[in-house]
Design an enzyme around this catalytic site. Structure first.
Site, PDB file in Angstrom:
ATOM      1  N   HIS A  35       0.909  -5.437  48.095  1.00 48.22           N
ATOM      2  CA  HIS A  35       1.996  -5.168  47.156  1.00 48.22           C
ATOM      3  C   HIS A  35       3.201  -4.613  47.921  1.00 48.22           C
ATOM      4  O   HIS A  35       3.060  -4.118  49.048  1.00 48.22           O
ATOM      5  CB  HIS A  35       1.528  -4.173  46.089  1.00 48.22           C
ATOM      6  CG  HIS A  35       0.683  -4.811  45.039  1.00 48.22           C
ATOM      7  ND1 HIS A  35      -0.311  -4.139  44.367  1.00 48.22           N
ATOM      8  CD2 HIS A  35       0.675  -6.076  44.545  1.00 48.22           C
ATOM      9  CE1 HIS A  35      -0.878  -4.955  43.493  1.00 48.22           C
ATOM     10  NE2 HIS A  35      -0.299  -6.139  43.594  1.00 48.22           N
ATOM     11  N   GLY A  89       2.866 -13.763  45.388  1.00 47.60           N
ATOM     12  CA  GLY A  89       1.896 -13.255  44.408  1.00 47.60           C
ATOM     13  C   GLY A  89       2.322 -13.476  42.955  1.00 47.60           C
ATOM     14  O   GLY A  89       1.592 -14.102  42.175  1.00 47.60           O
ATOM     15  N   ASP A 116      -1.850 -15.072  44.208  1.00 42.81           N
ATOM     16  CA  ASP A 116      -3.165 -14.417  44.052  1.00 42.81           C
ATOM     17  C   ASP A 116      -4.178 -15.411  43.499  1.00 42.81           C
ATOM     18  O   ASP A 116      -5.336 -15.436  43.916  1.00 42.81           O
ATOM     19  CB  ASP A 116      -3.063 -13.224  43.085  1.00 42.81           C
ATOM     20  CG  ASP A 116      -2.080 -12.189  43.559  1.00 42.81           C
ATOM     21  OD1 ASP A 116      -2.485 -11.251  44.248  1.00 42.81           O
ATOM     22  OD2 ASP A 116      -0.879 -12.346  43.246  1.00 42.81           O
ATOM     23  N   ASP A 149      -0.944  -1.363  45.473  1.00 43.47           N
ATOM     24  CA  ASP A 149      -0.115  -0.196  45.123  1.00 43.47           C
ATOM     25  C   ASP A 149      -0.518   0.260  43.721  1.00 43.47           C
ATOM     26  O   ASP A 149      -0.190  -0.404  42.738  1.00 43.47           O
ATOM     27  CB  ASP A 149       1.363  -0.608  45.173  1.00 43.47           C
ATOM     28  CG  ASP A 149       2.255   0.467  44.571  1.00 43.47           C
ATOM     29  OD1 ASP A 149       1.792   1.625  44.422  1.00 43.47           O
ATOM     30  OD2 ASP A 149       3.415   0.149  44.251  1.00 43.47           O
ATOM     31  N   HIS A 205       2.416  -9.375  37.243  1.00 42.30           N
ATOM     32  CA  HIS A 205       1.300 -10.325  37.355  1.00 42.30           C
ATOM     33  C   HIS A 205      -0.033  -9.581  37.493  1.00 42.30           C
ATOM     34  O   HIS A 205      -0.965 -10.053  38.152  1.00 42.30           O
ATOM     35  CB  HIS A 205       1.527 -11.246  38.554  1.00 42.30           C
ATOM     36  CG  HIS A 205       1.684 -10.514  39.856  1.00 42.30           C
ATOM     37  ND1 HIS A 205       2.654  -9.573  40.070  1.00 42.30           N
ATOM     38  CD2 HIS A 205       0.978 -10.579  41.010  1.00 42.30           C
ATOM     39  CE1 HIS A 205       2.545  -9.088  41.294  1.00 42.30           C
ATOM     40  NE2 HIS A 205       1.526  -9.693  41.878  1.00 42.30           N
ATOM     41  N   ASP A 223      -3.255 -11.417  37.187  1.00 41.44           N
ATOM     42  CA  ASP A 223      -3.670 -12.232  38.342  1.00 41.44           C
ATOM     43  C   ASP A 223      -4.398 -11.359  39.371  1.00 41.44           C
ATOM     44  O   ASP A 223      -5.370 -11.782  40.010  1.00 41.44           O
ATOM     45  CB  ASP A 223      -2.450 -12.870  39.023  1.00 41.44           C
ATOM     46  CG  ASP A 223      -1.802 -13.925  38.139  1.00 41.44           C
ATOM     47  OD1 ASP A 223      -2.317 -14.161  37.039  1.00 41.44           O
ATOM     48  OD2 ASP A 223      -0.777 -14.488  38.564  1.00 41.44           O
ATOM     49  N   ARG A 246     -11.686  -9.537  40.670  1.00 43.61           N
ATOM     50  CA  ARG A 246     -12.933  -9.869  39.970  1.00 43.61           C
ATOM     51  C   ARG A 246     -13.682 -10.988  40.708  1.00 43.61           C
ATOM     52  O   ARG A 246     -14.898 -10.917  40.906  1.00 43.61           O
ATOM     53  CB  ARG A 246     -12.618 -10.300  38.522  1.00 43.61           C
ATOM     54  CG  ARG A 246     -13.853 -10.671  37.760  1.00 43.61           C
ATOM     55  CD  ARG A 246     -13.599 -11.131  36.334  1.00 43.61           C
ATOM     56  NE  ARG A 246     -14.820 -11.687  35.800  1.00 43.61           N
ATOM     57  CZ  ARG A 246     -15.233 -12.924  35.997  1.00 43.61           C
ATOM     58  NH1 ARG A 246     -14.477 -13.778  36.667  1.00 43.61           N
ATOM     59  NH2 ARG A 246     -16.380 -13.352  35.521  1.00 43.61           N
TER      60      ARG A 246
HETATM   61  O1  LIG Z   1       2.157  -9.461  44.613  1.00 46.06           O
HETATM   62  C1  LIG Z   1       1.340  -9.655  45.464  1.00 46.06           C
HETATM   63  C2  LIG Z   1      -0.087  -9.575  45.179  1.00 46.06           C
HETATM   64  O2  LIG Z   1      -0.377  -9.339  43.825  1.00 46.06           O
HETATM   65  C3  LIG Z   1       1.742  -9.993  46.838  1.00 46.06           C
HETATM   66  O3  LIG Z   1       2.486 -11.138  46.853  1.00 46.06           O
HETATM   67  P1  LIG Z   1       3.584 -11.364  47.974  1.00 46.06           P
HETATM   68  O4  LIG Z   1       2.880 -11.258  49.282  1.00 46.06           O
HETATM   69  O5  LIG Z   1       4.132 -12.720  47.753  1.00 46.06           O
HETATM   70  O6  LIG Z   1       4.598 -10.254  47.801  1.00 46.06           O
END
Ligand SMILES: O=C(CO)COP(=O)(O)O
Length: 279
Positions: free
Chosen positions: A167, A215, A220, A240, A247, A250, A256
Site C-alpha cells: 500500500h 492494485g 490484487d 497499511d 479496493h 479486493d 483470503r
Molecule cells: O493497492 C495496492 C494493493 O491493494 C497496491 O497496488 P499498487 O502497487 O499498484 O499501488
C-alpha cells in the site's frame, strides 16, 4: 593443560570447522558450512541448533570467504544467504574413489552417502545441475525432509513467483526490504502490482518483475488468480492498516485466497524478513 581462550589469540585467519563461527575472535573468518539444512529443513534439527545457526548466519554472510563441501551446498548458500558466488569455495571432503566409480542413481550400498554430498552438479561425477533434484531424490529415498525440499525446489523451478505488493504508505518499506534482500530477489521470478512493481524496477532494474495492473484497478485480483493457479510461492503484501482503501474488497479477497491455498504470506516487515530466508 592450560589453553589460552580462543578469543585472546591473534589470528591471521580463523578456519572455523563445522558451522561454528566463533563470534568473538579478531581477524578474518573462513567458516565451513556443510549444508543449509537448518534453514531448509528446520524440523530435522533440535530447535537450539536452528536458533544458533540463524543467530550466527550474519557471521557467515559477511565472511570474506566461505568453505563448503559440494556444488549443491554452494548453490544453496548463494541462494539462501544471497552472497556473491565468487566468495563460496567448494572443497569436497575425502571421498573414496570407488564411490565415484559406482553407477549414479537408484542404488544404496557403501558409496551411497559420500556421493550424495557431491552429486548435485559436481563436474567430476557427470551430473548436471539440471538433474540435481532428481539425483537428490534417488540418493535419500527414505529421507522425507530431503524429498520435501527437492519437491519444493522443483515447484519453484516450474514457476514459484514471489508476489510483492505494498500500500502507498508502505512502499518505502517495500523498497527498503527489497534492497536488503536484493541478492535473493534478483535470482527469483517476481510479480507485483503496477505501482509497487514500477517503483521496484526503477530502483533495481536487474529484478525480473512481471507487472500486473495497479492494485485499485484489479492488480490484487490478478495476483489472486495466480495463487489459484498455484503459481505463487510467497506473497509479501505490506498492508497499511491505518488508511481506507477504495479496493478493500479486493485486498480481502487476495488475503483470503492466500489462506485458502496455504501460500506463505507476510503482511509486515518482520514476517517478510523471516520468510525470505526460506527462499
Ligand atoms: O493497492 C495496492 C494493493 O491493494 C497496491 O497496488 P499498487 O502497487 O499498484 O499501488
Amino acid at each position: 593443560m592450560h589453553r589460552k581462550p580462543m578469543s585472546r589469540i591473534q589470528y591471521d585467519l580463523f578456519h572455523s570447522l563445522n558451522y561454528m563461527p566463533i563470534t568473538d575472535i579478531d581477524g578474518p573468518l573462513l567458516p565451513v558450512v556443510h549444508d543449509m539444512s537448518c534453514l531448509t529443513n528446520p524440523d530435522d534439527h533440535p530447535s537450539k541448533r536452528v536458533r544458533f545457526f540463524e543467530a550466527h548466519l550474519h557471521r557467515v554472510s559477511t565472511a570474506p570467504a566461505i568453505h563448503t563441501v559440494s556444488q549443491f551446498s554452494r548453490d544453496e548458500i548463494v541462494r539462501l544467504i544471497g552472497v556473491d558466488p565468487a566468495r563460496v569455495h567448494v572443497i569436497p571432503p575425502g571421498v573414496d574413489h570407488q564411490c565415484l566409480a559406482a553407477p549414479l542413481a537408484g542404488e544404496g550400498g557403501p558409496g551411497h552417502h559420500c556421493r550424495a554430498s557431491g552429486a548435485a552438479g559436481h563436474p567430476d561425477l557427470g551430473v548436471g545441475a539440471g538433474n540435481a533434484a532428481a539425483a537428490r531424490r534417488s540418493y535419500w529415498p527414505s529421507d522425507q525432509g530431503m524429498m520435501a525440499a527437492a519437491q519444493r525446489e522443483d515447484t519453484m523451478a516450474q514457476d514459484g513467483l514471489i508476489a510483492l505488493i505494498a500500500h502507498d504508505q508502505k512502499k518505502p518499506d517495500m523498497l527498503a526490504w527489497a534492497r536488503r534482500h536484493h541478492g535473493v530477489l534478483q535470482r527469483l521470478p517476481l510479480v507485483a502490482t503496477g505501482t509497487t512493481g514500477s517503483l521496484l524496477k526503477a530502483d533495481m532494474p536487474d529484478l525480473d518483475i512481471l507487472l500486473m495492473k495497479s492494485g485499485p484497478l484489479g492488480g490484487d485480483q490478478q495476483i489472486g488468480a495466480l495463487i489459484v493457479e498455484g503459481r505463487i510461492a510467497l506473497l509479501v503484501f505490506l498492508v497499511d492498516p491505518l488508511s481506507p482503501h477504495p479496493h478493500d474488497v479486493d485486498v480481502k479477497a487476495l488475503t483470503r485466497l492466500a489462506v485458502v491455498y496455504d501460500v506463505p504470506m507476510a503482511c509486515n516487515l518482520a514476517t517478510a524478513d523471516r520468510l525470505v530466508v526460506g527462499l
